[in-house]
Write a protein that holds these residues in place. Structure first.
Motif, PDB file in Angstrom:
ATOM      1  N   ALA A 149      10.835 -30.930  18.045  1.00  0.00           N
ATOM      2  CA  ALA A 149      10.915 -31.455  19.404  1.00  0.00           C
ATOM      3  C   ALA A 149      12.343 -31.341  19.917  1.00  0.00           C
TER       4      ALA A 149
ATOM      5  N   GLY B  45      14.605 -33.043  22.838  1.00  0.00           N
ATOM      6  CA  GLY B  45      14.746 -34.026  23.919  1.00  0.00           C
ATOM      7  C   GLY B  45      15.801 -33.511  24.882  1.00  0.00           C
ATOM      8  N   GLY B  46      16.903 -34.263  24.981  1.00  0.00           N
ATOM      9  CA  GLY B  46      17.994 -33.826  25.857  1.00  0.00           C
ATOM     10  C   GLY B  46      18.895 -32.795  25.204  1.00  0.00           C
ATOM     11  N   GLY B  47      18.696 -32.580  23.922  1.00  0.00           N
ATOM     12  CA  GLY B  47      19.480 -31.557  23.223  1.00  0.00           C
ATOM     13  C   GLY B  47      20.913 -31.953  22.924  1.00  0.00           C
ATOM     14  N   GLN B  48      21.276 -33.193  23.166  1.00  0.00           N
ATOM     15  CA  GLN B  48      22.693 -33.575  23.007  1.00  0.00           C
ATOM     16  C   GLN B  48      23.104 -33.699  21.548  1.00  0.00           C
ATOM     17  N   THR B  49      22.129 -33.849  20.686  1.00  0.00           N
ATOM     18  CA  THR B  49      22.402 -33.815  19.251  1.00  0.00           C
ATOM     19  C   THR B  49      21.901 -32.506  18.663  1.00  0.00           C
ATOM     20  N   LEU B  50      20.700 -32.121  19.086  1.00  0.00           N
ATOM     21  CA  LEU B  50      20.060 -30.970  18.464  1.00  0.00           C
ATOM     22  C   LEU B  50      20.747 -29.643  18.820  1.00  0.00           C
TER      23      LEU B  50
ATOM     24  N   HIS C 213      19.422 -41.308  29.565  1.00  0.00           N
ATOM     25  CA  HIS C 213      20.303 -42.488  29.533  1.00  0.00           C
ATOM     26  C   HIS C 213      20.728 -42.833  30.956  1.00  0.00           C
TER      27      HIS C 213
ATOM     28  N   THR D 117      18.176 -38.409  25.897  1.00  0.00           N
ATOM     29  CA  THR D 117      17.014 -39.264  26.172  1.00  0.00           C
ATOM     30  C   THR D 117      16.901 -40.400  25.163  1.00  0.00           C
TER      31      THR D 117
ATOM     32  N   CYS E 280      23.835 -46.219  20.006  1.00  0.00           N
ATOM     33  CA  CYS E 280      23.736 -47.500  20.698  1.00  0.00           C
ATOM     34  C   CYS E 280      22.295 -48.011  20.817  1.00  0.00           C
TER      35      CYS E 280
ATOM     36  N   VAL F 296       8.120 -39.953  19.960  1.00  0.00           N
ATOM     37  CA  VAL F 296       8.275 -41.242  20.641  1.00  0.00           C
ATOM     38  C   VAL F 296       7.953 -40.994  22.111  1.00  0.00           C
TER      39      VAL F 296
ATOM     40  N   LYS G 203      30.380 -52.920  22.636  1.00  0.00           N
ATOM     41  CA  LYS G 203      30.633 -51.722  21.824  1.00  0.00           C
ATOM     42  C   LYS G 203      32.134 -51.589  21.594  1.00  0.00           C
TER      43      LYS G 203
END
Ligand SMILES: Cc1cc2nc3c(=O)[nH]c(=O)nc-3n(C[C@H](O)[C@H](O)[C@H](O)COP(=O)(O)OP(=O)(O)OC[C@H]3O[C@@H](n4cnc5c(N)ncnc54)[C@H](O)[C@@H]3O)c2cc1C
Lengths: 262, 793
Positions: free
Chosen positions: A26, A28-33, A75, A105, A118, A157, A172
């Motif tokens: 999957a 999502g926003g791709g910010q990690t992947l 986010h 996301t 977070c 999810v 934080k």
């Protein structure tokens, strides 16, 4: 980045079907992947984008009063659209920078379960329910350790349901380089008690601080945390903070979260 | 002195940076924007271990992969020279430094994580990368030497088997003074001793390095496009020492460069590789560094461990200073690595003070880390940090006021010959300190401290002075000190027929604003509009042989060459004007672009004179040549010595150790200022980097494995806008340089040199104000370190 097929389904059912393929993943926003792919640390044959599925988008209020957020909601959308749960909206508004918030996301963040992210603190402190394509998982059963969750292979999810606390705050303390949480504390006060979840600190990922919850349920003020300490043994110790420092910060940051809870 | 903004054009005007139009609208032409028909791409397979023997590098499977043009390994470069070091340092026994071979591609051994082992040239970058994964490297890992103290120990693993030890050199400065210095310490009333670390930094220019090699078989012409601060230096080093290409067959082009900070001075393996491979493959070969590669292949900065001692007499006069430094060279000697801890550091150890006796010892060490070289300030920040920290510590130990202690020991008479070989031409250190006290509102500090206290925060004020040496020269002197290059610069002023001017300069602008500031000088001298003048730089086929931009030298050295060339132009133009006006050239005056005969109303305009030079119909052809183009080379007779006083005010959160900078003030003496806005911008950027070093940035290796722990922005903390306050900067204190024609001193590095000590001094002051007797914390002062210091006090 290695070559891969790209699918962009428009329903959860189609997404799940596409994810059933060999080594499909999957997106999502791709910010990690995407950074992971660019470094060639992952090599899925198919990427299944979840960004075009209307059922997984947006924010609404459920029958039980919970705030329901679609798994592909960014986010940025939570920051501006979760006014019913200010503590959560503020948390989302401080993830990364605007570019990250416009792509990343909630589903992606919770699926990834980075020990310094977070959202896991919010989900756990709110007693949220993670809705997937097959079932509902209570946050208390969902987070299994660093980067580990209760999700099965190919499970996504689709929605997260947040009971709305009377007052809450996420405080934080940033790791200076990444500005993820070095220690992040979410405090949520409900009619039947207070929940406290801490991210960034533990080698076991996000966790609830039972002693603090008990003390705050009896007396919701930062003084109630005086004298409470966490064991440094299980804390993360790295370049940015020793185990002892993180254990200490948990107390300081928790107090600040309580003081600012609104 | 006119106020900022009062002067509208020419010298002293805050002309807007004309280059920003293209930079800010996405129209810059950076090296990566250049694509040549038929270009292939190179991917470097880099070592993932810090130290090891390469048993074999098998490329056979990789060579058969789709799109692969050719694969190179160290064996292909055996016949090629190593990457040279540009400065030979002689040790305290008169012996030359140990100088290991620095291969283009690793051969036999790898010596740091990130060292290139093989290079795959392919039709696309992805194909090159795919093939690189198919290369089989058989290596045997060896223990890594990371910590300099370990590297120095008897029996330590050697980074280079063919050297006697890991010691590059043991340098004593001034060796003859050592006895007298030791004697002064014996007789001292008070001695302050401080051990400190000058943390290793990664320069991180916004634009990563890029190189494109191109070769034309028709005329055997090589072209290298590269992200360099000094294209002629690259042409000389790479052409002459590495690849043996005659200079007339080698053109080096550095187009727009997105920041250098020193790390783009040096000649790198990737440049030599692309140039070499373009000919070998008969195709243009392009390399673009990823950010991850930049962390493990761009030369790093700083990385000194020092013990400094200051001796004082009973009246608090400084009587002697001595230091012992371990300086990290990394695994190989980068281009100017050896000069940084020696001539750019030892010569500055007098600071702004008249300490009569100084001895500096530096042991340069090889370790299994990325090479270390000049980074904004280069040696001078290390000197300043030591001096200004130890003075602060002495003031605290003696109960003296840190400002008064400094003032009492200032050099006040100029020229001043220091005991560390250099002679300061001008300066007024009281003036900059007076200015600092004013703009930093020192008198309001106690009230601000109380306000912070009321919020549960500890406030501290830290100050320091700095002096730096820019425009390092003259060439014959630096040659005696070991430099393997000259340090002059050059400019050609080409006046066009209709009066507009192109100035070809040896300096290279990569953010400094030369394209705006240099024309202001020429415009001022001739009295024409700045818009009539353009600067040409960054292409060895267009510009005279200049040494490029670093060490805050551009205006002081290349700008002086430009002034000299413009003077020649004016002298010739006056002769032409004299002819047109039928007068003697000694009677001709040039003002506001008009030549006139003194005492008469006869005049001729600049444009008429330039036209006459190129259309010489009415022209004294028998006396002067047609045309109007002049070149000058300028070799300064001394360094320039910018100096100043900086103040930082911080708040420390005692519960978390977090430091917040509340105020930052800088009073600099840069001599004459050409463009005050650009100067302020240079100081702002420099302070950001200095604050970055003091609070955030620290390049870190695992001491066991030699792995780079800070290999990305997830772990290497760069300063961001919200880490910094609004600065008060002032450069109205001006003691012009006495030996260059513009009276300028250089401002590019001051901010980075001058700011770290005041930040650290402020934090220490804040902790004392909170009742914590902390003597010192090493940079970067992260929340974790500050909290630990508070906790252990
Ligand atoms: C510069 C930067 C700063 C950041 N700062 C912060 C910060 O301060 N705090 C913070 O919490 N995070 C931060 N992040 C992380 C950010 O929040 C990411 O968006 C988030 O971690 C992943 O979400 P994503 O939608 O981008 O997921 P992706 O990167 O697309 O995917 C991440 C993982 O989740 C899986 N996945 C994605 N969506 C789903 C889904 N709906 N169901 C099941 N699995 C799914 C993917 O297969 C993948 O394994 C930062 C990221 C960056 C780049």
């Amino acid at each position: 980045m290695y070559n891969f097929e790209f699918e962009k389904p428009s329903s959860i059912a189609d997404a799940v079907a596409a994810l059933g393929g060999d080594e499909a993943q999957a997106l999502g926003g791709g910010q990690t992947l995407i950074p992971t792919l660019k470094q060639r640390l992952a090599s899925p044959t198919t990427l299944v984008s979840l960004s075009n599925i209307p059922e997984m988008q947006g924010i609404c209020t459920g029958d039980d009063g919970a705030l329901c957020i679609g798994g592909s909601t960014t986010h940025g959308a939570v920051a501006s659209g979760a006014g019913a749960y200010l503590g959560l909206a503020a948390l989302a508004g401080h993830i990364g920078d605007p570019a990250v918030r416009n792509r990343g996301t909630i589903g992606g963040s919770l699926a990834n379960n980075d020990p310094s992210a977070c959202y896991p603190a919010a989900a756990l402190a709110s007693g949220a329910t993670l809705v997937t394509n097959t079932r509902e998982i209570a946050a208390d059963d969902y987070f299994l350790g660093m980067f580990e969750t209760a999700l099965e292979e190919g499970e996504i999810v689709t929605e997260v349901r947040f009971p709305i606390p009377e007052v809450s705050h996420y405080e934080k303390f940033v790791q200076p380089a990444s500005r993820f949480a070095l220690v992040g504390v979410m405090v949520a006060k409900f009619a039947d008690g207070v929940r406290v979840a801490i991210t960034g600190a533990s080698e076991e990922g996000v966790f609830r601080w039972a002693e603090a919850e008990a003390a705050l349920s009896a007396n919701f003020s930062s003084d109630a945390l005086d004298g409470l300490t966490l064991d440094a043994d299980n804390m993360i110790g790295d370049l940015h903070g020793s185990k002892e420092y993180r254990a200490h910060l948990c107390g300081v940051i928790a107090k600040r979260a309580v003081a600012k809870a609104a | 002195m006119p106020k900022d903004g009062e002067i509208k054009s020419g010298i002293g005007a805050s002309s807007k940076r004309r280059e920003d139009v293209r930079f800010l609208t996405g129209n810059g032409n950076y090296t990566d924007d250049i694509n040549i028909r038929g270009q292939a791409y190179v991917f470097f397979l880099r070592s993932d271990i810090a130290h090891g023997t390469l048993n074999s590098v098998d490329t056979s499977a990789a060579a058969a992969m789709p799109g692969v043009v050719q694969i190179f390994t160290g064996a292909d470069f055996e016949a090629v020279g190593g990457i040279p070091c540009g400065w030979l340092v002689t040790d305290k026994h008169g012996e030359p430094m140990q100088e290991p071979k620095h291969p283009v591609l690793a051969h036999g051994k790898v010596r740091h994580v990130g060292e290139p082992i093989a290079a795959v040239v392919a039709d696309s970058l992805e194909q090159a990368r795919d093939a690189a994964e198919a290369i089989e490297v058989d290596s045997s890992e060896l223990p890594a030497v990371i910590n300099m103290k370990d590297a120095f120990k008897e029996g330590a693993t050697k980074v280079h088997d063919d050297l006697t030890s890991n010691l590059c050199y043991d340098w004593g400065f001034v060796e003859e003074n050592k006895g007298a210095v030791d004697e002064a310490f014996k007789n001292a009333h008070h001695v302050t001793t401080l051990e400190l670390v000058n943390n290793r930094l990664v320069a991180n220019p916004m634009e990563p390095r890029v190189a494109i090699g191109d070769y034309a078989r028709s005329d055997e012409q090589h072209t290298l496009y590269t992200t360099s601060q000094n294209p002629h230096v690259i042409r000389l080093l790479m052409g002459a020492f590495v690849l043996g290409i005659p200079e007339h067959k080698l053109r080096v082009i550095s187009p727009d460069v997105g920041g250098g900070f020193g790390t783009k001075i040096f000649h790198y393996q990737e440049e030599a590789f692309c140039t070499f491979a373009a000919k070998a493959c008969n195709r243009p070969v392009k390399w673009t560094s990823s950010r991850s590669e930049a962390f493990m292949s761009d030369a790093h900065g700083r990385d000194h461990v020092t013990t400094i001692q200051l001796a004082l007499d009973k009246d608090n006069n400084f009587t002697a200073l001595r230091t012992d430094t371990l300086a990290n060279m990394g695994a190989y000697l980068s281009t100017f690595a050896s000069s940084v801890p020696t001539w750019l550091h030892g010569t500055l150890m007098a600071g702004n003070y008249k300490t009569p006796l100084i001895y500096v010892n530096v042991k340069a060490m090889f370790t299994n880390t990325v090479p270390v070289d000049a980074y904004r300030g280069a040696g001078r920040p290390e000197a300043t940090y030591q001096i200004e920290r130890v003075i602060d510590m002495a003031a605290r130990e003696l109960g003296a006021d840190p400002v008064a202690l400094r003032r009492q020991n200032y050099v006040t008479e100029f020229p001043y010959a220091t005991p560390v070989a250099v002679e300061y031409d001008t300066g007024d250190y009281h003036a900059t300190m007076d200015k600092l006290e004013e703009i930093g509102d020192f008198t309001g500090f106690e009230a601000r401290r109380k306000e912070s206290e009321a919020k549960g925060k500890w406030r501290g004020l830290g100050i320091n002075n700095y002096i730096e040496a820019c425009g390092i020269a003259p060439s014959n002197l630096v040659g005696q000190l070991g430099a393997r290059a000259g340090l002059y610069d050059a400019a050609t002023v080409r006046v066009n027929a209709t009066g507009s001017i192109s100035v070809m300069v040896g300096a290279h602008s990569h953010g400094q604003g030369h394209e705006t500031a240099f024309p202001q000088v020429v415009a001022d001298m001739i009295g024409i509009d700045e818009s009539q003048i353009d600067i040409v730089h960054g292409d060895t086929s267009k510009i005279p042989f200049g040494m490029g931009t670093y060490g805050s030298r551009s205006l002081a050295v290349c700008g002086s060459a430009m002034v000299r060339a413009t003077e020649k132009i004016i002298a010739k133009a006056k002769k032409i004007a004299a002819h047109l006006l039928e007068a003697s050239d000694t009677d001709i005056e040039l003002k506001d672009g008009m030549f006139s005969v003194a005492g008469t109303d006869k005049s001729v305009a600049w444009g008429d004179v330039t036209l006459a030079a190129y259309v010489p119909h009415n022209y004294p052809l028998e006396e002067i040549e047609p045309g109007l183009e002049e070149t000058a080379f300028y070799d300064p007779s001394n360094f320039t010595y910018p100096a100043g006083a900086y103040a930082c005010e911080v708040e420390v959160d005692p519960d978390t150790g977090k430091v917040t900078i509340e105020r930052f003030s800088a009073a600099d003496d840069f001599g004459n200022v050409i463009n005050p806005m650009i100067v302020s911008g240079q100081v702002h950027g420099g302070i950001a980097q200095g604050v970055g070093q003091a609070l955030l940035e620290g390049c870190s290796y695992d001491e066991e494995s030699g792995q780079l722990l800070t290999g990305s922005y997830m772990d290497y903390a760069m300063p961001r806008a919200d880490d910094l306050p609004f600065y008060s900067v002032d450069h109205s204190c001006q003691t012009p340089c006495t030996h260059n024609p513009l009276g300028v001193k250089g401002c590019g590095e001051a901010g980075a040199i001058g700011s770290p000590p005041s930040v650290v001094n402020a934090v220490i002051d804040a902790l004392h104000s909170g009742g914590k007797e902390v003597a010192h914390i090493d940079m970067p002062l992260t929340p974790d370190r500050v909290w630990n210091a508070i906790n252990n006090a």
